[in-house]
Each structure stands twice: as C-alpha cells, then as structure tokens.
Motif scaffolding. Structure first.
Motif, mmCIF file in Angstrom:
data_model
loop_
_atom_site.group_PDB
_atom_site.id
_atom_site.type_symbol
_atom_site.label_atom_id
_atom_site.label_comp_id
_atom_site.label_asym_id
_atom_site.label_seq_id
_atom_site.Cartn_x
_atom_site.Cartn_y
_atom_site.Cartn_z
ATOM 1 N N SER A 27 7.342 -27.473 -20.076
ATOM 2 C CA SER A 27 6.178 -26.859 -20.713
ATOM 3 C C SER A 27 6.123 -25.400 -20.273
ATOM 4 O O SER A 27 6.916 -24.973 -19.432
ATOM 5 C CB SER A 27 4.901 -27.553 -20.255
ATOM 6 O OG SER A 27 4.929 -28.894 -20.628
ATOM 7 N N THR A 83 -0.205 -21.301 -21.821
ATOM 8 C CA THR A 83 -0.617 -21.602 -23.210
ATOM 9 C C THR A 83 -2.067 -21.190 -23.432
ATOM 10 O O THR A 83 -2.393 -20.547 -24.442
ATOM 11 C CB THR A 83 -0.412 -23.101 -23.521
ATOM 12 O OG1 THR A 83 0.925 -23.450 -23.203
ATOM 13 C CG2 THR A 83 -0.696 -23.413 -24.980
ATOM 14 N N GLU A 133 6.778 -21.600 -23.710
ATOM 15 C CA GLU A 133 7.900 -22.511 -23.464
ATOM 16 C C GLU A 133 9.234 -21.772 -23.569
ATOM 17 O O GLU A 133 10.172 -22.065 -22.830
ATOM 18 C CB GLU A 133 7.854 -23.684 -24.458
ATOM 19 C CG GLU A 133 7.007 -24.873 -24.029
ATOM 20 C CD GLU A 133 5.498 -24.652 -24.057
ATOM 21 O OE1 GLU A 133 5.054 -23.613 -24.576
ATOM 22 O OE2 GLU A 133 4.744 -25.515 -23.556
ATOM 23 N N ARG A 182 -1.811 -29.935 -28.292
ATOM 24 C CA ARG A 182 -1.856 -29.671 -26.855
ATOM 25 C C ARG A 182 -1.220 -30.829 -26.076
ATOM 26 O O ARG A 182 -1.413 -31.999 -26.427
ATOM 27 C CB ARG A 182 -3.298 -29.452 -26.384
ATOM 28 C CG ARG A 182 -3.972 -28.206 -26.934
ATOM 29 C CD ARG A 182 -3.208 -26.906 -26.713
ATOM 30 N NE ARG A 182 -2.842 -26.613 -25.340
ATOM 31 C CZ ARG A 182 -3.553 -25.871 -24.498
ATOM 32 N NH1 ARG A 182 -4.694 -25.362 -24.904
ATOM 33 N NH2 ARG A 182 -3.124 -25.637 -23.274
#
Ligand SMILES: Nc1ncnc2c1ncn2[C@@H]1O[C@H](COP(=O)(O)OP(=O)(O)O)[C@@H](O)[C@H]1O
Ligand SMILES: N[C@@H](CC(=O)OP(=O)(O)O)C(=O)O
Length: 570
Positions: A123, A129, A207, A289
């Motif tokens: 991730s 994120t 990522e 998510r």
C-alpha cells in the motif's frame, strides 16, 4: 475437433480426452489442483465448475482454445518451475511500510523466509492516501500559484524524500513522480474541479512511489526485485472510479505476465496495491479504500498460490475493533464467509470484496502482524470446525440510515416488496440489512456505499418521496448496526446473552436481521449508545468467563456434552 492437451508438473500429469473435449480428466499428483489451475490460467483456458474428487474438470473453451483444438494440436506445456516457484503473496499495508525503518523491517521479514518466492503487494506509505486526497481537495480552491505550497503535498514529498535518504537509495524515479504529482495538483487548481477519475489518478501516486522505493531497497540488499504498476500488468477493472471492480480478464492476464517475466528473469515482483485500469477508459482506477487486500487475493487466485498473507499492525482479525475495545483479542481461525461478513459489515481490517477471489480459488488467507511477526495471526479458510464456535467477532458500523416502510395497502396485496426494492434499484442505492413482514419492511442503507461517497440529504429525500407513493415512511438517521458474527446455528444462545446485556444497559434494539449466510445477526441501535453496547457485549461474550458460566448451566441441566456450550472461538 480432436485435441489433446498434456500438462505436467510436480509429478502431476493432466490430459484432455479426444472424445470429450469439454471435459478434462487428470491423473492426480501432489499439488495437482494448483498446477492445473495455474496451467489453465497460463494458457488462457477458462475452467468451469470443477469436480476435483471425480477428477473431471469441465473446460469452457473460449475461441482461441477452440481454434487450437480444431488444428488437432498436441499442446505440451512443461510447468515445472512455474507453479512451484512463486509460492505466496505477502501484502503489507500502509502502517507496515510507513517509514524507512518499517521498510527495513519488512524487507528483513520477507528475507527471513528464504524458502518462499513471494509476490509482494504494498500500500502507500502511512497516511499518504489520506494526504493525497486532502491535497486534491485543497487544490480545487487554492489557486494555481498556491498549489505547490499545499501542506499535504509537502508532507507527502518530505516523507518520501526522507525515506529515500534514510534507505540510501537513488530515488530518481520518485523525484519524477513527485514533480508529476505537483503538476497534477496545479492542473486541478486550474480546473477548480476534482473528478472521481482524477482522484484515482491522484491517489495512485502513493502506491507507485512506495513500491518503487521498496523494490530499489531490495535490490540494494542484493535481492532481485522488479516493480510493477498494477495497471500495466493486467489489473482490468470496471470504470467505477474510486470503487472499481476487478474483471475476470484480470486473472489470466496477471498469470501470464508474472509467470512469463519470472521464467525469463526471476525477480521478486513488487506490485502496487489498490489500483487498476478501467477497461473502457484505460484510465487509472482504484478498488476502494483498503483495496490492497483485494489486490493480494486477486494475485493469489490468478497464480494459484499456496497462501495469501496480509500483514497489518494488529495480531490478526480481532474479536472487536481495538479502537473500541482495548481487550479485543485475535481470532485464530475464520471461514471466508465469516471474514467477508465481518469486512462487509464495517470491520476496517479487511477490504469488503477481498475474500471473494480467495474463496473462489480456495487459497487460504493469513492475517499477520508486521510489528509482531511471531504472533500466530488469523487463518482464513473455506471451512473450520464450527462445533465449538459460538460468537467470533462483534462489528460496529456507525452513522447508517434506517427506513421503516409500512404499506398503505391492505394485507394480502402482492408486489409490495418488489416495488420497494425496485425504487432502490432505480436510484442506485444499496441496502444493507432488511427485516420484513407482509405489509412493512425496515431496512438500513449504507451511507458511504463502501466508502466511495456519502449519500446526500437530497438523495434520501428523493427515496422517501418515491416510497411515500406506496407506503408510510419513517426515515431514522444516526443509527448503528452491531453485527454479531459467529455460529448462527447457535443463535438462540447468542441472542439470549446479547439481549440480556442490552436490557441491563437500558438499550432498545430497533431492528434485528439474521442473514441467509448463517454467520451474522445484525442489531440496529442509536449511534449515541452503540459503542457502549459493543463494549458491554464484548465483555459479556469474551471477557467475563461467559463460556464457563454457560457450561455450568448445562452441567446443572444434566447435559454437559451439549455442543451449544462448548468453549468459544475456533
Ligand atoms: N476486528 C478487527 N480486527 C483487527 N483490526 C481491526 C478490527 N476492526 C478494526 N480494526 C482496525 O483495522 C486496522 C488494520 O487495518 P488497516 O488499517 O487497513 O491496516 P493496514 O493499513 O496495515 O492494511 C487495525 O489497526 C485496527 O485499528
Ligand atoms: N492506500 C490505500 C489502499 C490500502 O489498501 O491501504 P491500507 O492497506 O493501508 O489499508 C488506502 O489507504 O486506502
């Protein structure tokens, strides 16, 4: 029309009969299932529902396969070294790769299993994120000249530059990506809008950077590693930006790419989690998510791997969210069905769709703690011994909307439920739990539609307006669903205990639903009392020696062997 296909690997041999081209018999050997699945995927052959015990595999031939059949070809593919080499997938979440130190520890952890040839899925680092999403939102209103100064952009830059520096790697590919990211934010600032499509492109940088850094670090350690962007290697998805679905074509495409690269030049694949490529738009999409879990299970299924490992910052799937109950403890074993239900009903630990590929391919999933690798974690498989299981986990999903809908027509009228659900279908709103009688139905709506976006008041008003044409409607907001995941064969015992606890805490349950899945009982309560209820239920089922108490009752009743009162858990 005649054909023969021979597949050999690991002492397993398979052959397709000339007389019966739509089915395939095989002689079994160790690992034959995995070998055959891998073989079919590698060859792009679709396999219908299998009956491994009878050693017959129906094969749905697509056109390319039929063409090769007509040529009466004998296709011999030596699979030695394909099915056996890449053995597991190891996915590390944002918390596991949040800093340079964490990346070092993860690399060490991977290398501590020298017998494995893993596919690594990562991730984005830490909160990247979230920061990218916030940066995008700021860009919409900050003006082009201020885009470079967005605080979250600078946090992302600092984190990645510091990591490159601390790991002592070159990092030129990251400098390019950071420049590109800044340009993108300027573009958003100029357009003054952030579409779902642009949002996906924006968050994909997380990522793309973490995997490049990690692959380079592995190479620095002398380990051959190859970085892959999921959208380049066959992660083909629907075009539902921010919440895309993986399409079937992904599996053969992935298998072909990863296997053939491995054969030509073996190197540990380091793959971006969370992202894919829309099949129509060809643009970057994301899987919702927490979607890296789904990336990992998709790879596990595509390659027919032995195990899918999902490394988190907790000792496995726990009996409750540790942020609500500090006494939550790891669950040793779960079925795919239990894990899917747990994820779907709001447990943040696994992506809601992630169990599907694992269940379809029957590849076990192990949830482990990268901060505490010695902890056994949770093993998720198709079946487990449920005879001793009672309650497995308690899950809370807050801020849901509930609707009480009572038909205005008389008893005995048909088509009421059909009309209600067609309204939801027309409006594209998903329904979570339902409880119904002949003339009334209560249901809950997921406000976040699996995290992709909020249901807005306008939409709710519209639903109510439509439903009011056929029913009296009460819209109840700020509700929570408490899901009791466990052995619903023992629902009476679970409910007796649960209602006892709720009654003692003065809580009125507003809706109950027991799904057909037989692993979940859902209770709807007010948001304001939900956490307190979950803590009380957890204490009663997992902390206060409930099972000992239950056993005593049985002993008194003279039926000490009743499986109803066996110890809780796996
Ligand atoms: N039942 C549960 N079991 C384990 N963790 C849970 C549970 N419910 C919520 N969580 C939360 O999920 C987090 C792990 O998921 P996630 O943040 O996606 O990890 P990662 O980013 O490492 O993949 C834990 O830190 C924990 O706070
Ligand atoms: N980075 C993405 C995808 C993901 O799976 O993250 P994590 O594994 O850290 O939950 C997200 O934050 O949603």
């Amino acid at each position: 029309m005649a054909t023969s296909i021979q597949l050999r690997a690991n002492g397993c041999c398979a052959g397709m009969s000339k007389d019966c081209p739509s089915s395939l018999g095989f002689s079994s050997g160790r690992g034959s299932k995995v070998v055959l699945r891998t073989a079919f995927r590698f060859a792009g052959v679709k396999v219908g529902s299998t009956n491994w015990k009878r050693r017959v595999v129906p094969v749905c031939c697509d056109r390319t396969v039929c063409r090769s059949m007509e040529k009466d070809e004998t296709v011999t593919q030596d699979l030695e070294g394909i099915a056996s080499e890449l053995s597991i997938v190891m996915k590390f979440g944002g918390s596991s790769v949040a800093t340079a130190d964490r990346m070092r520890e993860v690399a060490e952890l991977i290398l501590s299993f020298p017998e494995e040839k893993p596919v690594i899925v990562l991730s984005a680092m830490g909160k990247t994120t979230n920061n990218l999403l916030l940066a995008g939102e700021s860009a919409v209103s900050c003006g082009v000249s201020n885009a470079s100064d967005i605080a979250e952009l600078n946090s992302v830059k600092q984190l990645h530059l510091k990591t490159i520096n601390e790991l002592g790697i070159d990092g030129s590919s990251i400098f390019c990506l950071l420049d590109e990211l800044e340009q993108l934010l300027k573009g958003i600032a100029m357009m003054k809008e952030l579409t779902p499509r642009t949002t996906d492109y924006l968050v994909s940088f997380g990522e793309c950077m973490s995997t490049r850094i990690f692959a380079e670090y592995l190479r620095k350690l002398g380990v051959k590693a190859r970085q892959y962007d999921a959208f380049d290697i066959g992660f083909i998805t629907s075009d539902d930006f921010t919440n895309a679905d993986i399409l079937e074509a992904t599996y053969p495409a992935l298998a072909k790419k990863l296997h053939s690269d491995w054969i030509v030049d073996p190197a540990i694949p380091v793959v971006t989690g969370f992202i894919g490529k829309g099949w129509k738009s060809c643009a970057v999409t994301t899987l919702g998510r927490g979607g890296s879990d789904l990336t990992a299970t998709t790879i596990g299924k595509a390659l027919g791997l032995r195990e899918i490992q999902v490394w988190k910052d907790v000792d496995g799937v726990l009996t409750c969210d540790p942020n609500i109950c500090s006494n939550a403890r790891p669950i040793p074993c779960l079925t795919f069905e239990e894990a899917a239900e747990l994820a779907y009903f709001g447990s943040q630990v696994l992506h809601p769709q992630s169990m599907r590929p694992a269940r379809e391919s029957d590849v076990p999933v192990r949830v482990k703690n990268s901060y505490n690798p010695k902890a056994p974690g949770t093993l998720i498989t198709k079946e487990r011994d449920m005879s001793k299981a009672l309650l497995t986990s308690i899950v809370l999903k807050s801020n849901i909307t509930m609707l009480d809908i009572v038909s205005t027509r008389m008893l005995g009228q048909y088509g009421f439920l059909a009309k209600v659900f067609s309204i939801f279908e027309d409006l594209g709103i998903s329904v979570d739990s339902v409880a119904t009688s002949e003339v009334s139905v209560s249901l809950t709506l997921d406000p976040s539609k699996l995290w992709s976006r909020e249901l807005i008041q306008q939409e709710l008003d519209h639903v109510v307006e439509e439903l009011e044409k056929i029913a009296v409607v009460h819209l109840l907001q700020h509700r929570s669903i408490i899901s009791l995941i466990g052995n619903v064969q023992k629902s009476s015992l679970i409910l007796e205990k649960a209602f006892n606890v709720l009654h003692k805490n003065g809580v009125n349950v507003q809706m109950i639903s027991q799904g057909a899945s037989k692993v979940n009982i859902s209770l709807v309560v007010n948001d304001s009392e939900a956490k307190q209820c979950v803590r009380a239920l957890h204490a009663a089922f997992f902390e206060n020696g409930f099972m000992d108490e239950a056993r005593e009752v049985v002993v008194q009743n003279g039926s000490a062997k009743s499986p109803l009162f066996a110890a809780n858990g796996a």
